[in-house]
Design a protein around this motif. Structure first.
Motif, PDB file in Angstrom:
ATOM      1  N   LEU A  13       0.822  -1.205   0.000  1.00 48.70           N
ATOM      2  CA  LEU A  13       0.000   0.000   0.000  1.00 48.70           C
ATOM      3  C   LEU A  13       0.859   1.259   0.000  1.00 48.70           C
ATOM      4  O   LEU A  13       0.556   2.234  -0.670  1.00 48.70           O
ATOM      5  N   ALA A  14       1.935   1.221   0.774  1.00 45.62           N
ATOM      6  CA  ALA A  14       2.783   2.409   0.863  1.00 45.62           C
ATOM      7  C   ALA A  14       3.462   2.714  -0.460  1.00 45.62           C
ATOM      8  O   ALA A  14       3.701   3.868  -0.804  1.00 45.62           O
ATOM      9  N   SER A  15       3.756   1.631  -1.245  1.00 39.62           N
ATOM     10  CA  SER A  15       4.430   1.851  -2.514  1.00 39.62           C
ATOM     11  C   SER A  15       3.577   2.651  -3.480  1.00 39.62           C
ATOM     12  O   SER A  15       4.086   3.288  -4.385  1.00 39.62           O
ATOM     13  N   THR A  16       2.274   2.592  -3.300  1.00 36.79           N
ATOM     14  CA  THR A  16       1.384   3.341  -4.190  1.00 36.79           C
ATOM     15  C   THR A  16       1.330   4.819  -3.857  1.00 36.79           C
ATOM     16  O   THR A  16       0.780   5.601  -4.616  1.00 36.79           O
ATOM     17  N   ASP A  17       1.867   5.207  -2.700  1.00 40.72           N
ATOM     18  CA  ASP A  17       1.858   6.626  -2.333  1.00 40.72           C
ATOM     19  C   ASP A  17       2.716   7.450  -3.280  1.00 40.72           C
ATOM     20  O   ASP A  17       2.555   8.667  -3.383  1.00 40.72           O
ATOM     21  N   SER A  18       3.661   6.772  -3.943  1.00 36.33           N
ATOM     22  CA  SER A  18       4.558   7.491  -4.838  1.00 36.33           C
ATOM     23  C   SER A  18       3.925   7.796  -6.181  1.00 36.33           C
ATOM     24  O   SER A  18       4.528   8.431  -7.036  1.00 36.33           O
ATOM     25  N   VAL A  19       2.683   7.299  -6.396  1.00 37.16           N
ATOM     26  CA  VAL A  19       1.996   7.553  -7.655  1.00 37.16           C
ATOM     27  C   VAL A  19       1.771   9.064  -7.811  1.00 37.16           C
ATOM     28  O   VAL A  19       1.473   9.765  -6.867  1.00 37.16           O
ATOM     29  N   SER A  20       1.904   9.546  -9.023  1.00 35.93           N
ATOM     30  CA  SER A  20       1.719  10.970  -9.266  1.00 35.93           C
ATOM     31  C   SER A  20       0.283  11.376  -8.986  1.00 35.93           C
ATOM     32  O   SER A  20      -0.566  10.572  -8.663  1.00 35.93           O
ATOM     33  N   SER A  21       0.001  12.658  -9.131  1.00 33.34           N
ATOM     34  CA  SER A  21      -1.317  13.200  -8.823  1.00 33.34           C
ATOM     35  C   SER A  21      -2.392  12.470  -9.617  1.00 33.34           C
ATOM     36  O   SER A  21      -2.166  12.002 -10.725  1.00 33.34           O
ATOM     37  N   ALA A  22      -3.587  12.401  -9.023  1.00 30.75           N
ATOM     38  CA  ALA A  22      -4.683  11.639  -9.603  1.00 30.75           C
ATOM     39  C   ALA A  22      -5.055  12.167 -10.980  1.00 30.75           C
ATOM     40  O   ALA A  22      -5.129  13.367 -11.211  1.00 30.75           O
ATOM     41  N   THR A  23      -5.271  11.248 -11.910  1.00 31.98           N
ATOM     42  CA  THR A  23      -5.656  11.602 -13.268  1.00 31.98           C
ATOM     43  C   THR A  23      -6.781  10.687 -13.720  1.00 31.98           C
ATOM     44  O   THR A  23      -7.152   9.744 -13.039  1.00 31.98           O
ATOM     45  N   GLY A  24      -7.284  10.969 -14.929  1.00 30.34           N
ATOM     46  CA  GLY A  24      -8.314  10.120 -15.494  1.00 30.34           C
ATOM     47  C   GLY A  24      -9.705  10.627 -15.154  1.00 30.34           C
ATOM     48  O   GLY A  24      -9.885  11.736 -14.644  1.00 30.34           O
ATOM     49  N   PRO A  25     -10.718   9.818 -15.418  1.00 27.41           N
ATOM     50  CA  PRO A  25     -12.094  10.233 -15.131  1.00 27.41           C
ATOM     51  C   PRO A  25     -12.336  10.362 -13.635  1.00 27.41           C
ATOM     52  O   PRO A  25     -11.728   9.655 -12.822  1.00 27.41           O
ATOM     53  N   ARG A  26     -13.229  11.261 -13.269  1.00 30.87           N
ATOM     54  CA  ARG A  26     -13.572  11.423 -11.855  1.00 30.87           C
ATOM     55  C   ARG A  26     -14.603  10.352 -11.489  1.00 30.87           C
ATOM     56  O   ARG A  26     -15.637  10.210 -12.141  1.00 30.87           O
ATOM     57  N   ILE A  58      -6.091   7.338  -8.441  1.00 30.81           N
ATOM     58  CA  ILE A  58      -7.347   7.421  -9.184  1.00 30.81           C
ATOM     59  C   ILE A  58      -8.138   8.624  -8.685  1.00 30.81           C
ATOM     60  O   ILE A  58      -8.290   8.821  -7.476  1.00 30.81           O
ATOM     61  N   LEU A  59      -8.637   9.423  -9.604  1.00 25.97           N
ATOM     62  CA  LEU A  59      -9.345  10.654  -9.269  1.00 25.97           C
ATOM     63  C   LEU A  59     -10.745  10.327  -8.753  1.00 25.97           C
ATOM     64  O   LEU A  59     -11.550   9.717  -9.460  1.00 25.97           O
ATOM     65  N   LEU A  60     -11.042  10.767  -7.527  1.00 26.38           N
ATOM     66  CA  LEU A  60     -12.340  10.508  -6.905  1.00 26.38           C
ATOM     67  C   LEU A  60     -13.088  11.814  -6.669  1.00 26.38           C
ATOM     68  O   LEU A  60     -12.505  12.894  -6.696  1.00 26.38           O
ATOM     69  N   THR A  61     -14.370  11.701  -6.429  1.00 28.47           N
ATOM     70  CA  THR A  61     -15.180  12.870  -6.084  1.00 28.47           C
ATOM     71  C   THR A  61     -14.799  13.361  -4.698  1.00 28.47           C
ATOM     72  O   THR A  61     -14.104  12.672  -3.937  1.00 28.47           O
ATOM     73  N   GLU A  62     -15.266  14.545  -4.350  1.00 24.43           N
ATOM     74  CA  GLU A  62     -14.954  15.110  -3.046  1.00 24.43           C
ATOM     75  C   GLU A  62     -15.485  14.224  -1.920  1.00 24.43           C
ATOM     76  O   GLU A  62     -16.589  13.671  -2.040  1.00 24.43           O
ATOM     77  N   PRO A  63     -14.709  14.054  -0.845  1.00 21.79           N
ATOM     78  CA  PRO A  63     -15.172  13.226   0.271  1.00 21.79           C
ATOM     79  C   PRO A  63     -16.519  13.713   0.816  1.00 21.79           C
ATOM     80  O   PRO A  63     -16.714  14.902   1.044  1.00 21.79           O
ATOM     81  N   GLY A  64     -17.425  12.805   1.004  1.00 23.27           N
ATOM     82  CA  GLY A  64     -18.733  13.145   1.542  1.00 23.27           C
ATOM     83  C   GLY A  64     -19.763  13.537   0.504  1.00 23.27           C
ATOM     84  O   GLY A  64     -20.960  13.610   0.819  1.00 23.27           O
ATOM     85  N   SER A  65     -19.329  13.805  -0.739  1.00 28.52           N
ATOM     86  CA  SER A  65     -20.279  14.250  -1.760  1.00 28.52           C
ATOM     87  C   SER A  65     -21.246  13.136  -2.149  1.00 28.52           C
ATOM     88  O   SER A  65     -22.443  13.388  -2.360  1.00 28.52           O
ATOM     89  N   VAL A  66     -20.754  11.907  -2.231  1.00 26.13           N
ATOM     90  CA  VAL A  66     -21.617  10.788  -2.607  1.00 26.13           C
ATOM     91  C   VAL A  66     -22.615  10.481  -1.495  1.00 26.13           C
ATOM     92  O   VAL A  66     -23.807  10.256  -1.752  1.00 26.13           O
ATOM     93  N   GLU A  67     -22.132  10.508  -0.236  1.00 26.71           N
ATOM     94  CA  GLU A  67     -23.032  10.256   0.893  1.00 26.71           C
ATOM     95  C   GLU A  67     -24.121  11.313   0.962  1.00 26.71           C
ATOM     96  O   GLU A  67     -25.295  11.006   1.206  1.00 26.71           O
ATOM     97  N   GLY A  68     -23.731  12.583   0.726  1.00 27.69           N
ATOM     98  CA  GLY A  68     -24.720  13.659   0.724  1.00 27.69           C
ATOM     99  C   GLY A  68     -25.722  13.504  -0.402  1.00 27.69           C
ATOM    100  O   GLY A  68     -26.922  13.768  -0.219  1.00 27.69           O
ATOM    101  N   PHE A  69     -25.247  13.055  -1.562  1.00 23.63           N
ATOM    102  CA  PHE A  69     -26.145  12.847  -2.696  1.00 23.63           C
ATOM    103  C   PHE A  69     -27.146  11.733  -2.404  1.00 23.63           C
ATOM    104  O   PHE A  69     -28.345  11.861  -2.687  1.00 23.63           O
ATOM    105  N   ILE A  70     -26.679  10.640  -1.821  1.00 28.06           N
ATOM    106  CA  ILE A  70     -27.556   9.509  -1.511  1.00 28.06           C
ATOM    107  C   ILE A  70     -28.615   9.908  -0.491  1.00 28.06           C
ATOM    108  O   ILE A  70     -29.797   9.569  -0.621  1.00 28.06           O
ATOM    109  N   ALA A  95     -19.039  13.661 -11.280  1.00 22.16           N
ATOM    110  CA  ALA A  95     -18.434  12.358 -11.568  1.00 22.16           C
ATOM    111  C   ALA A  95     -18.668  11.968 -13.020  1.00 22.16           C
ATOM    112  O   ALA A  95     -19.711  12.264 -13.606  1.00 22.16           O
ATOM    113  N   ASP A  96     -17.688  11.293 -13.591  1.00 19.47           N
ATOM    114  CA  ASP A  96     -17.809  10.741 -14.945  1.00 19.47           C
ATOM    115  C   ASP A  96     -18.245   9.281 -14.917  1.00 19.47           C
ATOM    116  O   ASP A  96     -18.779   8.775 -15.905  1.00 19.47           O
ATOM    117  N   ALA A  97     -17.979   8.595 -13.805  1.00 22.49           N
ATOM    118  CA  ALA A  97     -18.325   7.184 -13.670  1.00 22.49           C
ATOM    119  C   ALA A  97     -18.540   6.875 -12.193  1.00 22.49           C
ATOM    120  O   ALA A  97     -18.120   7.640 -11.310  1.00 22.49           O
TER     121      ALA A  97
END
Length: 416
Positions: A13-26, A58-70, A95-97
């Motif tokens: 898990l720690a090795s993935t911290d070195s991944v560059s900034s999140a990209t791709g679909p939100r 991986i690019l995710l939506t803002e924390p809490g936004s999905v819970e608020g939407f639901i 979100a795109d997906a």
């Protein structure tokens, strides 16, 4: 040993911290749907899945936004998403997906077992499954020498599974596989029966192993010998050397050519006649996964089909009727329908027992109302296992993947 395994997972898990900034679909992540039939720490799993996915860049939506939407839209069903909810989710969260996850098995009885199915659904237009993967693992899958590879801690096992899921999703986002169309295999049109052709066929030498593995060259490449690398690549593409043991026991194909056409498939709910609750939903998910991975068809989001059937009050007792078929296919604009029946879907806990699956499936075409495919599959986890449990399958999820992979390969092969 446990501390050593835990440290290895933490390093992964720690090795993935070195991944560059999140990209791709939100991506928006829905809370897990629990179809395991037992209790599970769903909130803890939700948090761990989000953390691992985010660590993979991986690019995710803002924390809490999905819970608020639901909560604000009173969304009650989280095992899928319909067309209206998809458009609203995209508008409100950007979100795109959406990532929809289903917990299939969560058992801390030694050896522990963990099964999870995840799918990524596009929110643009009519929701479609664009990526799907699953894990079905047990603590004794790879015991190793003197049992040094045994995993007795369910938290370590589930961390291993979540890392595999996140890695697969990252691979899809960074390098999405091209959608392929069915291409003709060169099968000849039906010819009148000829004794001469029959004799020629008998006399012609046919290497059995090459035929079984599909290692047959034609044209200018006919004289070029196959290498070990060619063999390994072909075996990997076909799901492994022993995948044939999971092929359908009985099957029928209309042999209709579906080449050079982009077909959209809708999987309508299977009938569950097994003793396990939610067996039909789980089998549909594994079948959808293999269809998505194969890439020959477009697979409609399961929540869209569920919502359409509810809104049109489609009721099926023993199968789908022609009027119901017309309602579903015309309203959704799909070309093919899949339907099936589950006879047995047995998952086991502890040692000395094996999972078992028994199901049938049919595929219908919208325009002709014709049955293009029908099959019956039956396997259990110790099929073909004779020495030292080599090749044993410990979870129903892993067994379902093998069976559905073999089924889809045979279906596609006979649609060329």
């Amino acid at each position: 040993m446990v501390l050593c395994l835990l440290s290895l997972c933490q390093v992964g898990l720690a090795s993935t911290d070195s991944v560059s900034s999140a990209t791709g679909p939100r991506i928006a992540i829905f809370p897990l749907e629990n179809l395991s039939g037992g209790p599970a720490p769903l909130k803890e799993l939700d948090q761990e899945l989000s953390r691992v996915v985010r660590q993979y860049g991986i690019l995710l939506t803002e924390p809490g936004s999905v819970e608020g939407f639901i909560e604000s839209n009173q969304i009650r069903y989280l095992g899928g998403i319909d067309e209206r909810t998809a458009a609203l989710l995209s508008e409100k969260t950007g979100a795109d997906a959406v990532l929809i996850s289903t917990l299939e098995l969560y058992s801390d009885v030694s050896p522990p077992k963990f099964s999870l199915i995840c799918r990524l659904v596009s929110l643009k237009g009519l929701p479609e499954i664009i990526w799907m993967d699953s894990v079905g693992i047990a603590g004794d899958d790879q015991p190793g020498f003197l049992g040094l590879g045994l995993i007795n801690d369910l938290k370590i096992l589930r961390a291993k599974g979540l890392v595999a899921i996140a890695g697969s999703l990252k691979g899809f986002i960074t390098s999405p596989p091209p959608r392929r169309r069915l291409l003709s295999s060169g099968r000849k049109e039906e010819e009148p029966f000829s004794i001469l052709n029959l004799i020629r066929g008998i006399k012609k030498e046919k290497p059995l192993l090459n035929q079984q593995l599909g290692l047959m060259r034609t044209g200018d490449q006919a004289e070029k010998p196959y290498t070990v690398e060619d063999l390994l690549q072909k075996m990997k593409a076909q799901g492994g050397l022993f995948l044939s043991r999971y092929s359908p026991r009985d099957w029928y194909s209309s042999q209709d050519m579906l080449v050079n056409q982009e077909k959209t498939i809708a999987i309508i709910p299977f009938f569950n006649r097994s003793t396990r609750k939610h067996a039909a939903e789980l089998q549909v998910l594994h079948l959808a996964k293999q269809l998505v991975l194969d890439g020959s068809f477009r697979v409609l989001e399961l929540g869209v089909i569920r919502d359409k059937m509810l809104s049109m009050h489609v009721i099926m007792t023993d199968g789908i009727s022609i009027p119901s078929m017309d309602l579903i296919t015309i309203s959704l604009g799909v070309d093919l329908l899949l339907n099936g029946l589950i006879f047995d879907y047995l998952d086991t806990v502890g040692y000395g027992s094996y999972p078992k699956i028994d199901f049938s499936m049919q595929m219908y075409e919208r325009e002709s109302k014709k049955i293009l495919w029908s099959s019956h599959s039956h396997n259990q986890g110790d099929d073909g296992v004779f020495f030292f449990d080599y090749g044993r399958i410990a979870t129903t999820g892993a067994l379902a993947d093998k069976m559905c992979r073999a089924l889809v390969l045979k279906l596609v092969e006979n649609a060329r």
